[in-house]
Scaffold this motif. Structure first.
Motif, PDB file in Angstrom:
ATOM      1  N   TYR A 189     -56.597  60.299  22.161  1.00  0.00           N
ATOM      2  CA  TYR A 189     -55.982  59.492  21.119  1.00  0.00           C
ATOM      3  C   TYR A 189     -54.565  60.014  20.876  1.00  0.00           C
ATOM      4  N   SER A 245     -46.491  57.676  12.156  1.00  0.00           N
ATOM      5  CA  SER A 245     -47.034  56.724  11.174  1.00  0.00           C
ATOM      6  C   SER A 245     -48.427  57.134  10.702  1.00  0.00           C
ATOM      7  N   GLY A 246     -49.134  57.961  11.479  1.00  0.00           N
ATOM      8  CA  GLY A 246     -50.409  58.509  11.024  1.00  0.00           C
ATOM      9  C   GLY A 246     -51.653  57.915  11.655  1.00  0.00           C
ATOM     10  N   GLU A 247     -51.582  56.705  12.135  1.00  0.00           N
ATOM     11  CA  GLU A 247     -52.772  56.047  12.662  1.00  0.00           C
ATOM     12  C   GLU A 247     -53.071  56.497  14.081  1.00  0.00           C
ATOM     13  N   LEU A 248     -54.262  57.019  14.323  1.00  0.00           N
ATOM     14  CA  LEU A 248     -54.641  57.406  15.675  1.00  0.00           C
ATOM     15  C   LEU A 248     -54.860  56.162  16.522  1.00  0.00           C
ATOM     16  N   PHE A 302     -54.774  63.940  20.577  1.00  0.00           N
ATOM     17  CA  PHE A 302     -56.098  64.515  20.374  1.00  0.00           C
ATOM     18  C   PHE A 302     -57.014  64.161  21.535  1.00  0.00           C
ATOM     19  N   PHE A 310     -63.555  66.337  17.928  1.00  0.00           N
ATOM     20  CA  PHE A 310     -62.125  66.322  18.223  1.00  0.00           C
ATOM     21  C   PHE A 310     -61.591  67.736  18.448  1.00  0.00           C
ATOM     22  N   GLY A 311     -60.610  67.842  19.346  1.00  0.00           N
ATOM     23  CA  GLY A 311     -59.855  69.070  19.464  1.00  0.00           C
ATOM     24  C   GLY A 311     -58.877  69.187  18.309  1.00  0.00           C
ATOM     25  N   SER A 312     -58.154  70.275  18.273  1.00  0.00           N
ATOM     26  CA  SER A 312     -57.232  70.524  17.166  1.00  0.00           C
ATOM     27  C   SER A 312     -55.894  69.810  17.338  1.00  0.00           C
ATOM     28  N   ARG A 355     -51.443  55.389   0.813  1.00  0.00           N
ATOM     29  CA  ARG A 355     -50.861  56.246   1.832  1.00  0.00           C
ATOM     30  C   ARG A 355     -50.657  57.659   1.278  1.00  0.00           C
ATOM     31  N   PHE A 401     -66.432  55.931   9.421  1.00  0.00           N
ATOM     32  CA  PHE A 401     -66.340  57.382   9.377  1.00  0.00           C
ATOM     33  C   PHE A 401     -65.227  57.815   8.424  1.00  0.00           C
ATOM     34  N   TYR A 433     -62.850  61.229   8.078  1.00  0.00           N
ATOM     35  CA  TYR A 433     -62.431  62.505   8.631  1.00  0.00           C
ATOM     36  C   TYR A 433     -61.389  63.129   7.722  1.00  0.00           C
ATOM     37  N   GLN A 441     -58.103  65.778   8.148  1.00  0.00           N
ATOM     38  CA  GLN A 441     -57.216  66.370   9.142  1.00  0.00           C
ATOM     39  C   GLN A 441     -56.379  67.459   8.512  1.00  0.00           C
ATOM     40  N   GLY A 462     -57.611  70.174  13.504  1.00  0.00           N
ATOM     41  CA  GLY A 462     -57.922  68.871  14.057  1.00  0.00           C
ATOM     42  C   GLY A 462     -58.605  67.977  13.040  1.00  0.00           C
ATOM     43  N   LEU A 463     -59.458  67.103  13.528  1.00  0.00           N
ATOM     44  CA  LEU A 463     -60.183  66.181  12.667  1.00  0.00           C
ATOM     45  C   LEU A 463     -61.601  66.700  12.469  1.00  0.00           C
ATOM     46  N   LEU A 496     -58.617  60.477   6.938  1.00  0.00           N
ATOM     47  CA  LEU A 496     -58.557  59.370   7.885  1.00  0.00           C
ATOM     48  C   LEU A 496     -59.894  58.644   7.905  1.00  0.00           C
ATOM     49  N   LEU A 509     -63.042  54.440  18.593  1.00  0.00           N
ATOM     50  CA  LEU A 509     -62.845  54.330  17.159  1.00  0.00           C
ATOM     51  C   LEU A 509     -61.494  53.693  16.864  1.00  0.00           C
ATOM     52  N   PHE A 566     -58.708  53.592  13.800  1.00  0.00           N
ATOM     53  CA  PHE A 566     -58.354  54.413  12.647  1.00  0.00           C
ATOM     54  C   PHE A 566     -57.409  53.695  11.695  1.00  0.00           C
ATOM     55  N   GLY A 567     -57.524  54.063  10.421  1.00  0.00           N
ATOM     56  CA  GLY A 567     -56.525  53.676   9.439  1.00  0.00           C
ATOM     57  C   GLY A 567     -55.338  54.618   9.514  1.00  0.00           C
ATOM     58  N   SER A 568     -54.326  54.353   8.691  1.00  0.00           N
ATOM     59  CA  SER A 568     -53.096  55.150   8.727  1.00  0.00           C
ATOM     60  C   SER A 568     -53.206  56.455   7.962  1.00  0.00           C
TER      61      SER A 568
END
Lengths: 114, 112
Positions: free
Chosen positions: A37, A42-45, A91, A104-106, B9, B33, B35, B37, B42-43, B90, B101, B103-105
């Motif tokens: 990912y 912007s933050g969204e994966l 990720f 997930f990895g870091s 946000r 889900f 999560y 961060q 990570g998540l 998240l 998956l 995801f949202g922002s």
């Protein structure tokens, strides 16, 4: 137990360089999925790729390529001729076949400088 | 396109407050889900839900609860916010077998 390790915390390259992001995973299950990912500022994966454990073929999509090697439990991601827009956190993740939980990895932060 | 929308946000709350983080998806996904961060970690999965009113604890459920009264909405609740819950949260959704998956922002929560 399942675990995903991304040993590279942060990488900086100059535009047009090639860069490889490493991912090593641990699982005793024989059936699983691996993912990459991208998380831009912007933050969204954003989903990039999914591979299942039965398919070790490498994949190429434009400037992106993925190298899956079960022998070394690695699923590395290479960006060829990097661009500034590739700057993001990347990720790697693992999901077992019959479970909805993702590991997930870091993350690896990639900085591509002009 | 699938859309996962998180209500805020950025959010700033005080220690001890009850905090609600809302997440809505528009693709009729069974699984949702939450999560958290944090840098270097990570998540980490807090809770997930595979159907309306169904939930399962993730890796770090302590201090959190969730609610899923409707399929499209999954809420994360901090019963009494603490400073160590300052983080990026998240939300994600996926189909029953969650091949991937969405995801949202994210919501950057600061607890002061």
């Amino acid at each position: 137990a399942q675990k995903v390790t991304q040993a590279q915390t942060e990488i900086s390259v100059v535009e047009k360089e090639d860069v490889t992001l490493d991912c090593v995973y641990e699982t005793r299950d024989t059936t699983y999925y691996l993912f990459w990912y991208k998380q831009p500022p912007s933050g969204e994966l954003v989903f990039l790729i999914r591979r299942n454990s039965f398919d070790e073929q490498n994949e190429i999509s434009g400037r992106y390529s993925w190298n899956f090697q079960k022998s070394t439990s690695s699923f590395n991601f290479t960006i060829t001729a990097s661009q500034v827009v590739d700057s993001a956190v990347y990720f790697c993740a693992l999901r077992l076949y019959n479970f909805n939980k993702f590991y997930f990895g870091s993350g690896t932060k990639l900085n591509v400088k002009p | 396109d699938v859309k996962v929308t998180q209500s805020s946000r950025y959010l700033v709350k005080r220690t001890g407050e009850k905090v609600f983080l809302e997440c809505v998806q528009d693709m009729d996904h069974e699984n949702m889900f939450w999560y958290r961060q944090d840098p270097g970690l990570g998540l980490r999965l807090i809770y997930f839900s595979y159907d309306v009113k169904m939930k399962e604890k993730g890796d770090i459920p302590e201090g959190y609860s969730v609610s899923r009264e409707k399929k499209e909405r999954f809420s994360l609740i901090l019963e009494s916010a603490s400073t160590n819950q300052t983080s990026m949260y998240l939300c994600a959704s996926g189909l029953e077998h969650s091949e991937k998956l969405f995801f949202g922002s994210g919501t950057q929560l600061s607890v002061l």
